[in-house]
Design a protein around this motif. Structure first.
Motif, short mmCIF file in Angstrom:
data_model
loop_
_atom_site.label_atom_id
_atom_site.label_comp_id
_atom_site.label_asym_id
_atom_site.label_seq_id
_atom_site.Cartn_x
_atom_site.Cartn_y
_atom_site.Cartn_z
N ARG A 66 -7.44 -5.58 6.67
CA ARG A 66 -8.46 -6.19 5.83
C ARG A 66 -8.13 -6.11 4.34
N GLY A 67 -6.97 -5.54 4.00
CA GLY A 67 -6.55 -5.52 2.60
C GLY A 67 -7.06 -4.35 1.80
N TYR A 68 -7.53 -3.30 2.46
CA TYR A 68 -7.98 -2.10 1.75
C TYR A 68 -6.80 -1.43 1.07
N ALA A 69 -7.02 -0.92 -0.14
CA ALA A 69 -6.01 -0.12 -0.81
C ALA A 69 -5.85 1.21 -0.08
N LYS A 70 -4.65 1.80 -0.19
CA LYS A 70 -4.40 3.07 0.49
C LYS A 70 -5.42 4.13 0.08
N SER A 71 -5.78 4.13 -1.21
CA SER A 71 -6.70 5.16 -1.69
C SER A 71 -8.07 5.06 -1.05
N MET A 72 -8.43 3.85 -0.61
CA MET A 72 -9.75 3.65 -0.01
C MET A 72 -9.69 3.62 1.51
N SER A 73 -8.51 3.70 2.08
CA SER A 73 -8.40 3.75 3.53
C SER A 73 -8.06 5.16 4.02
N LEU A 74 -7.14 5.82 3.34
CA LEU A 74 -6.72 7.15 3.77
C LEU A 74 -7.65 8.24 3.24
N GLY A 75 -8.06 8.11 1.97
CA GLY A 75 -8.85 9.16 1.32
C GLY A 75 -10.16 9.50 2.02
N PRO A 76 -11.01 8.50 2.32
CA PRO A 76 -12.28 8.81 2.98
C PRO A 76 -12.11 9.52 4.32
N ILE A 77 -11.06 9.18 5.06
CA ILE A 77 -10.82 9.85 6.34
C ILE A 77 -10.42 11.30 6.12
N LEU A 78 -9.53 11.53 5.15
CA LEU A 78 -9.12 12.90 4.85
C LEU A 78 -10.32 13.76 4.41
N GLY A 79 -11.14 13.19 3.53
CA GLY A 79 -12.27 13.95 3.02
C GLY A 79 -13.31 14.23 4.09
#
Length: 438
Positions: free
Chosen positions: A135-148
């Motif tokens: 869907r074109g999400y930036a890495k910071s908005m795809s990986l970060g929320p899952i890690l947190g």
């Protein structure tokens, strides 16, 4: 012998063994055996060590560890967790950043059901990150929320690490489990505010996209089928403790039974699922119990040699406030998390930190909540936080460790904000505990 010489003799070989790759449990066992022989009078010291080890792992308070593991394994292996994600997907609709918010919502719900942060990363990472990338999400908005959000499993009951902390620190497990609820929800709220704010300011990080329209009736039906039944599991763990109906050990048993019963009602508790659940949870539980037994005897070795009391006296002589000392302890835990896993950090620091906090007459439940947030922060911190490597294993092809490091930083900052809020507003922890145990 001065306490700091004794401490050096004990800790240096421990770190060397762990850096050589010897498993944590066997590193502690080796140091305990050699230390008991040298410092506690030869074979009589080893005999005492064996008796202490047997006593530490036959404690009734350790039962929740195995039962919480059964809950988590059953939840993932029966597919109930996938149903939960599908229901969340229906509710978020076209909200900007919906997939990132789903990661946080899923992290909170999985935390209340499994207490397994690494399993949460594996599930959310494998199911959500490919869709986010598409869907074109930036890495910071795809990986970060899952890690947190996956780290919330440490902060929201049932939390196996909270049980381990209670055993090693000799702190009430029931009070810890109640005390960490508000801090865990506070961290989730910080994540949600950050995601909404950043998606509003930088829409390109999480492009909106069309999703199938879902009627309210279908949403309510999915909620009734997939989420409402889970409230029974949550109540069977947290509710029965809060109402004083059951002890943490009994609550863990009711939670495990409720999880298996739900899987059976949905006809997903096949012999293979049940067998895999029991085998996997037994494997993990034995490892944890072996580590805990090493930690308890390690703390007793420190106390016998006088190292613990020497450290406490040295800390009390420092010309800084008690609060500053405790804050430095918490920051040290977060720093150690960059290089070590949660259990080794607990085993090394708690026998030293807890007596100091007790000497300061500070609330141990408040300290335990701070400690767990710091553990969670360290687990997502570069360069060697354990969660980072689990994320790398399930991330889409082409994701680099640099991408994961950069994605984790905003959520590490949010965790530090949570630590400050809890540090300066202890009521976030103490009020629910006082309400329950008054």
């Amino acid at each position: 012998m001065e306490w700091y010489y004794t401490l050096t003799i004990i800790l240096v070989p421990l770190f060397i063994l762990m850096m050589m790759g010897l498993p944590v449990a066997f590193s502690f066992l080796t140091v305990n055996l050699v230390g008991a022989y040298i410092l506690m009078g030869g074979f009589s010291g080893i005999e005492q060590l064996v008796l202490n080890t047997v006593g530490s792992i036959t404690s009734f308070t350790l039962i929740p560890i195995a039962l919480f593991m059964i809950m988590g394994e059953a939840m993932f292996r029966s597919g109930i967790a996938i149903d939960l994600m599908d229901t969340l997907d229906k509710w978020f609709g076209k909200l900007r950043g919906r997939l990132a918010l789903m990661a946080v919502g899923g992290g909170v719900l999985f935390s209340t059901l499994t207490g397994n942060s690494m399993g949460s990363i594996a599930l959310l990472g494998s199911s959500l990150t490919p869709e986010m990338e598409k869907r074109g999400y930036a890495k910071s908005m795809s990986l970060g929320p899952i890690l947190g959000s996956s780290g919330l499993a440490i902060m929201i009951p049932p939390s196996s690490l909270a049980v381990v902390l209670g055993v090693i620190g000799d702190i009430s497990i029931g009070r810890i489990l109640i005390g960490i609820i508000v801090p865990g929800l506070l961290m989730a709220l910080l994540y949600v505010v950050y995601i909404l704010g950043r998606c509003h300011l930088q829409p390109h990080l999480a492009p909106s996209f069309d999703v199938p329209k879902v009627s309210m009736g279908e949403k309510l039906r999915a909620t009734g089928l997939n989420i409402v039944p889970l409230s029974v599991i949550v109540f069977s763990v947290v509710g029965v403790i809060f109402l004083g109906i059951a002890t943490p050990s009994e609550a863990a048993a009711t939670g495990a039974f409720a999880t298996l019963a739900l899987a059976a009602v949905r006809r997903r508790l096949t012999p293979k699922v049940f067998g895999d659940t029991m085998f996997s949870s037994a494997n993990i539980s034995v490892m944890v119990l072996l580590i805990v037994s090493g930690a308890v005897t390690f703390s007793q070795l420190l106390a016998y040699t006088g190292a613990t009391y020497g450290m406490v006296d040295a800390v009390l002589d420092l010309d800084i406030s008690n609060e500053a000392i405790v804050f430095m302890m918490i920051m040290l835990v977060a720093f150690m998390g960059m290089f070590m896993g949660p259990l080794p950090i607990m085993l090394i620091t708690l026998p030293i930190f807890v007596p100091v906090v007790q000497q300061f007459n500070m609330d141990l439940i408040w300290f335990a909540a701070l400690f767990l947030v710091a553990i969670e922060t360290g687990a997502t911190s570069p360069p060697f936080g354990a969660a980072l490597f689990v994320m790398k294993a399930v991330a889409p092809r082409g994701t680099t460790m640099g991408d994961i490091y950069r994605s984790a930083i905003p959520f590490i900052i949010l965790d530090l904000v949570a630590i400050l809020l809890i540090f300066f507003i202890p009521e976030l922890v103490t009020f629910p505990v006082d309400l329950m145990f008054r």
